[in-house]
Design a protein around this motif. Sequence first.
Motif, short mmCIF file in Angstrom:
data_model
loop_
_atom_site.label_atom_id
_atom_site.label_comp_id
_atom_site.label_asym_id
_atom_site.label_seq_id
_atom_site.Cartn_x
_atom_site.Cartn_y
_atom_site.Cartn_z
N GLU A 146 -79.88 36.00 -30.00
CA GLU A 146 -80.27 35.21 -31.17
C GLU A 146 -79.29 35.52 -32.29
O GLU A 146 -78.82 36.63 -32.41
CB GLU A 146 -81.68 35.61 -31.63
N CYS A 148 -75.92 34.74 -32.92
CA CYS A 148 -74.79 35.35 -32.21
C CYS A 148 -73.55 35.45 -33.11
O CYS A 148 -73.17 34.46 -33.75
CB CYS A 148 -74.47 34.48 -31.00
N THR A 189 -74.88 28.63 -28.76
CA THR A 189 -75.30 28.07 -30.05
C THR A 189 -74.26 27.11 -30.61
O THR A 189 -74.60 26.12 -31.25
CB THR A 189 -75.59 29.21 -31.05
N ASP A 195 -80.07 29.47 -28.45
CA ASP A 195 -79.54 30.83 -28.32
C ASP A 195 -78.31 30.82 -27.43
O ASP A 195 -78.07 29.86 -26.70
CB ASP A 195 -80.58 31.75 -27.64
#
Length: 206
Positions: A146, A148, A189, A195
Amino acid sequence: MTDQYFYPNIWGRSILTSAEEILGARGINALLNLVGLSDYIGNFPPDDIQKAFPFSHVAKLQQGLYDMYGSKGARVFAIRGGEETFQHSLNKYDKVQKAAQAAMSIGSTETRVKLGLNFFSKFFNAVSDQVVRIDEDDKNWYWIIEHCPMCWERKADEPVCHLGVGVLNAASQWATGGKKFRIQETSCTAMGDEDCIYTISKQFVD
Ligand SMILES: [Zn+2]
């Protein structure tokens, strides 16, 4: 724009050091100039674990590799950078290395990989602002990031977080005494996915 998420300095330093080894002094300076991070020329971050290397800088370096060397070149360089960053971190966080080895000293390859992924996800979450969680099904493990750092505020039509492939390559080989796994970034993403997800096949290569 102010940065809110950070990697520890040592990771920023490892990314730059490994890039310098591959690209040479002129190459790394060109890269830093290209992406507007010339403050790092001759002035890499210190070799400490303070959380001070912004996600936006991680992403700019990855984007710069892409702009200079294209998709394939960026991939090769970033994967190697990830492997070196992992190795360097292990040496730096010596206690982590010993704790991980103790945790993974027993069981089948599959058990060891599972323990290793859980261990390293907790470790990464503790020392950086990256948030990782693990999932699995019959065929694969999933390393899910999450917010990133590698594709922070980037847009792309293919997965771009190759540095993470290198880190996971090195981590899984280290955890299993040299076995190779098929590891691919399957959601990113930068492509509009929620994600960044790495799919790690439970079928190891050798
Ligand atoms: Zn990403």
